[in-house]
Design an enzyme around this catalytic site. Structure first.
Site, PDB file in Angstrom:
ATOM      1  CB  THR A 130     -15.072   6.316  -1.727  1.00 27.77           C
ATOM      2  OG1 THR A 130     -14.635   7.147  -0.937  1.00 27.77           O
ATOM      3  CG2 THR A 130     -15.425   7.070  -2.986  1.00 27.77           C
ATOM      4  CG  LEU A 185       0.570  -7.604  -9.407  1.00 34.44           C
ATOM      5  CD1 LEU A 185       1.823  -8.650  -9.585  1.00 34.44           C
ATOM      6  CD2 LEU A 185       0.134  -7.590  -8.066  1.00 34.44           C
ATOM      7  CE1 TYR A 233     -10.780   7.230  -4.743  1.00 33.02           C
ATOM      8  CE2 TYR A 233     -11.582   8.370  -2.973  1.00 33.02           C
ATOM      9  CZ  TYR A 233     -11.299   7.022  -3.488  1.00 33.02           C
ATOM     10  OH  TYR A 233     -11.447   5.829  -2.950  1.00 33.02           O
ATOM     11  CG  ASN A 235     -10.941   6.862   6.706  1.00 29.77           C
ATOM     12  OD1 ASN A 235     -11.917   7.529   6.178  1.00 29.77           O
ATOM     13  ND2 ASN A 235      -9.828   7.678   6.799  1.00 29.77           N
TER      14      ASN A 235
HETATM   15  N1  LIG Z   1      -8.820   2.329   1.553  1.00 29.28           N
HETATM   16  C1  LIG Z   1      -9.791   3.143   1.780  1.00 29.28           C
HETATM   17  O1  LIG Z   1      -9.809   3.344   2.923  1.00 29.28           O
HETATM   18  C2  LIG Z   1     -10.928   3.019   0.739  1.00 29.28           C
HETATM   19  C3  LIG Z   1     -12.217   3.971   1.361  1.00 29.28           C
HETATM   20  C4  LIG Z   1     -13.040   4.121   0.283  1.00 29.28           C
HETATM   21  C5  LIG Z   1     -12.998   3.291  -1.023  1.00 29.28           C
HETATM   22  N2  LIG Z   1     -11.811   2.498  -1.333  1.00 29.28           N
HETATM   23  C6  LIG Z   1     -11.695   1.858  -2.588  1.00 29.28           C
HETATM   24  O2  LIG Z   1     -11.504   0.485  -2.306  1.00 29.28           O
HETATM   25  C7  LIG Z   1     -10.957   0.063  -3.432  1.00 29.28           C
HETATM   26  C8  LIG Z   1      -9.733  -0.646  -2.722  1.00 29.28           C
HETATM   27  O3  LIG Z   1      -8.920   0.315  -1.732  1.00 29.28           O
HETATM   28  P1  LIG Z   1      -7.460  -0.194  -1.472  1.00 29.28           P
HETATM   29  O4  LIG Z   1      -7.366   0.722   0.002  1.00 29.28           O
HETATM   30  O5  LIG Z   1      -7.593  -1.649  -1.182  1.00 29.28           O
HETATM   31  O6  LIG Z   1      -6.466   0.321  -2.633  1.00 29.28           O
HETATM   32  P2  LIG Z   1      -4.954  -0.535  -3.237  1.00 29.28           P
HETATM   33  O7  LIG Z   1      -4.311   0.537  -3.622  1.00 29.28           O
HETATM   34  O8  LIG Z   1      -4.384  -1.191  -2.080  1.00 29.28           O
HETATM   35  O9  LIG Z   1      -5.663  -1.478  -4.014  1.00 29.28           O
HETATM   36  C9  LIG Z   1      -6.085  -1.148  -5.306  1.00 29.28           C
HETATM   37  C10 LIG Z   1      -5.669  -2.299  -6.375  1.00 29.28           C
HETATM   38  O10 LIG Z   1      -6.179  -2.277  -7.632  1.00 29.28           O
HETATM   39  C11 LIG Z   1      -4.840  -2.587  -8.447  1.00 29.28           C
HETATM   40  N3  LIG Z   1      -4.826  -1.473  -9.606  1.00 29.28           N
HETATM   41  C12 LIG Z   1      -4.706  -0.167  -9.736  1.00 29.28           C
HETATM   42  N4  LIG Z   1      -5.067   0.128 -10.927  1.00 29.28           N
HETATM   43  C13 LIG Z   1      -5.335  -0.867 -11.668  1.00 29.28           C
HETATM   44  C14 LIG Z   1      -5.530  -1.284 -13.164  1.00 29.28           C
HETATM   45  N5  LIG Z   1      -5.564  -0.280 -13.964  1.00 29.28           N
HETATM   46  N6  LIG Z   1      -5.584  -2.676 -13.493  1.00 29.28           N
HETATM   47  C15 LIG Z   1      -5.577  -3.511 -12.542  1.00 29.28           C
HETATM   48  N7  LIG Z   1      -5.382  -3.344 -11.170  1.00 29.28           N
HETATM   49  C16 LIG Z   1      -5.354  -2.026 -10.663  1.00 29.28           C
HETATM   50  C17 LIG Z   1      -3.617  -2.078  -7.641  1.00 29.28           C
HETATM   51  O11 LIG Z   1      -2.430  -2.713  -8.193  1.00 29.28           O
HETATM   52  C18 LIG Z   1      -4.160  -2.400  -6.196  1.00 29.28           C
HETATM   53  O12 LIG Z   1      -3.775  -3.949  -5.855  1.00 29.28           O
HETATM   54  C19 LIG Z   1     -10.544   1.170  -4.165  1.00 29.28           C
HETATM   55  O13 LIG Z   1     -11.574   1.268  -5.340  1.00 29.28           O
HETATM   56  C20 LIG Z   1     -10.736   2.562  -3.634  1.00 29.28           C
HETATM   57  O14 LIG Z   1     -11.185   3.566  -4.208  1.00 29.28           O
HETATM   58  C21 LIG Z   1     -10.816   2.589  -0.177  1.00 29.28           C
END
Ligand SMILES: NC(=O)c1ccc[n+]([C@@H]2O[C@H](COP(=O)([O-])OP(=O)(O)OC[C@H]3O[C@@H](n4cnc5c(N)ncnc54)[C@H](O)[C@@H]3O)[C@@H](O)[C@H]2O)c1
Length: 329
Positions: free
Chosen positions: A118, A33, A142, A171
Site C-alpha cells: 500500500t 469471509l 496499518y 486508492n
Molecule cells: N482497497 C484499497 O484501496 C487498498 C489500497 C492499498 C492496499 N490494499 C490492500 O489490498 C488488499 C485487499 O484490499 P480490499 O480493499 O480488497 O479489502 P477487503 O476487505 O475487501 O478484502 C480483504 C479480504 O481478506 C479476507 N480476510 C481478512 N482477514 C482474513 C484472514 N485472517 N484469513 C482469511 N481471509 C481474510 C476478508 O474476508 C476479505 O475478503 C488488502 O491487503 C489491502 O491492505 C487495498
C-alpha cells in the site's frame, strides 16, 4: 497458471480472480469471509476455500490440492483508523498472517508470491509523486504492518528461493464494467461507496475529514486506481515472475483528485446532490498521496484503461444503483 488468492472473495481479490479466469488462468480463493462475499467468486463451490490465513495446515492443504504455482496475498485488515484503535488485530492478521502464508507456501513448495502492499508504507513528507525508491517510513499501524509484511516476504524469498512482487496500491476503486460486481464490505470506510450509500439514502450523509489542507480546495488529494486495472497489473506481474526475483511496483494512475472533486463527480453520475458535512482532519491522513506508476509501465507494459475519476465513479454508481444493499440482496 494455477493460483491461490488469499482474500480472494474481497473487493480487489475477487476482481483479480475474475480477471484471471477470463484470461485463461485457474485461480481459487482462500478467504474467511470476514469482509469478503461468496457471491463475488464465480463458481464458488469449486473456487472458494473458506479458511483463515492463520490456519497454516488448512492453507498448506489448499495449496497442495490446487497444485498452486503462485500465491496472490490480498487477505488483510485494511482500515487506517481501525489500525490506530486496535493495532493488535492488525499485527496478528497483517504480520503474523503473512508469516503463516509464507510458511504454508514453504510446506507446499509454492515459490512465487504477489503481495498487496500500500501507499501507506511510504512517509508523507518527502517527494510527490511517490516512487518505489521513496522513503518507507509509515505513519500508522496499518502502514507499519504492511511494511513489516514486505520485510518478511523479502527475507523468506532470499533464504528459501522464492520470487516476489510487492504491489503498492493507491486508492483501489470502481466496479466491474458489467455492473455485476463491486465494493461491498461489512465495515465500509472508503470514500466512493460511502458517498453512494449517502446518495441512495442508506446513510444520512457522508463526512469529509479535513477542509484546511494546503490543496486546491482544502480537501485531501488521493490517487484513484480502478480494480480492473489493478487486476491487469496482477496478471502481468504473475506471468513474468520467477523464483529468485524480487520487485516492487506502485499502482496508481499518476494523477490525484480531491475529496470534493470525487464528491462532485459522484453527484454528476447520480444526477442528484449528495448530503455531506465536514469534520476535523483524522490522524494519519496526509494531504496529498499520488503515485508515479512509471516503473510498472516501463517494465511490464501496464496500460491502465479505467482509472480516470469519471470512469471509476460511473462504474461504481452502476454497481451501487443495481445492488444498493450489495451482494446480500
Ligand atoms: N482497497 C484499497 O484501496 C487498498 C489500497 C492499498 C492496499 N490494499 C490492500 O489490498 C488488499 C485487499 O484490499 P480490499 O480493499 O480488497 O479489502 P477487503 O476487505 O475487501 O478484502 C480483504 C479480504 O481478506 C479476507 N480476510 C481478512 N482477514 C482474513 C484472514 N485472517 N484469513 C482469511 N481471509 C481474510 C476478508 O474476508 C476479505 O475478503 C488488502 O491487503 C489491502 O491492505 C487495498
Amino acid at each position: 497458471m494455477r493460483l491461490l488468492l488469499t482474500g480472494g472473495a474481497g473487493y480487489v481479490g475477487s476482481a483479480c480472480l475474475r480477471y484471471l479466469l477470463e484470461n485463461g488462468h485457474d485461480p481459487i480463493a482462500y478467504d474467511n469471509l470476514l469482509e469478503g462475499n461468496r457471491e463475488a467468486v464465480p463458481d464458488a463451490a469449486k473456487r472458494l476455500v473458506e479458511g483463515d490465513i492463520a490456519d497454516v495446515d488448512r492453507l498448506t492443504d489448499a495449496l497442495k490440492r490446487h497444485q498452486a504455482e503462485a500465491v496472490m496475498h490480498f487477505a488483510a485488515l485494511a482500515s487506517v483508523p481501525d489500525s490506530i484503535a486496535d493495532p493488535e488485530a492488525y499485527y496478528r492478521v497483517n504480520v503474523a498472517g503473512t508469516k503463516s502464508v509464507l510458511d504454508a507456501m514453504r510446506a507446499a513448495g509454492t515459490l512465487k508470491i504477489l503481495f498487496s502492499s500500500t501507499a501507506a508504507t511510504y512517509g508523507f513528507h518527502g517527494e510527490m509523486p511517490l516512487r518505489e525508491t521513496s522513503a518507507q517510513t509509515p505513519e500508522t499501524p496499518y502502514g507499519t504492518t504492511k511494511l513489516v509484511a514486505e520485510w518478511l516476504i523479502k527475507d523468506y524469498a532470499r533464504a528459501y528461493g522464492m520470487g516476489y512482487t510487492l504491489l503498492r496500491y493507491f486508492n483501489a476503486s470502481g466496479a466491474d464494467p458489467s455492473g455485476e460486481f463491486g465494493e461491498d464490505r461489512r465495515h465500509e470506510s472508503h470514500l466512493i461507496p460511502l458517498v453512494f450509500q449517502a446518495a441512495l439514502g442508506r446513510r444520512p450523509k457522508v463526512t469529509i475529514f479535513g477542509s484546511d489542507y494546503p490543496t486546491r480546495d482544502g480537501t485531501c488529494v488521493r490517487d484513484y486506481v480502478h480494480t480492473t486495472d489493478l487486476a491487469q497489473a496482477h496478471r502481468l506481474a504473475v506471468e513474468s515472475l520467477e523464483p529468485g526475483m524480487g520487485r516492487a511496483y506502485n499502482l496508481g494512475s499518476g494523477t490525484g483528485a480531491t475529496v470534493l472533486e470525487v464528491l462532485r463527480a459522484c453527484e454528476q453520475a447520480a444526477g442528484r446532490p449528495i448530503p455531506h458535512d465536514f469534520a476535523p482532519r483524522r490522524p494519519g491522513d496526509p494531504g496529498v498521496l499520488v503515485a508515479s506508476p512509471d516503473r510498472i509501465v516501463g517494465d511490464l507494459g501496464w496500460a491502465p484503461r479505467y482509472s480516470d475519476v469519471e470512469t471509476i465513479v460511473r462504474t461504481a454508481w452502476a454497481w451501487h444503483q443495481r445492488r444498493p444493499h450489495g451482494y446480500s440482496e
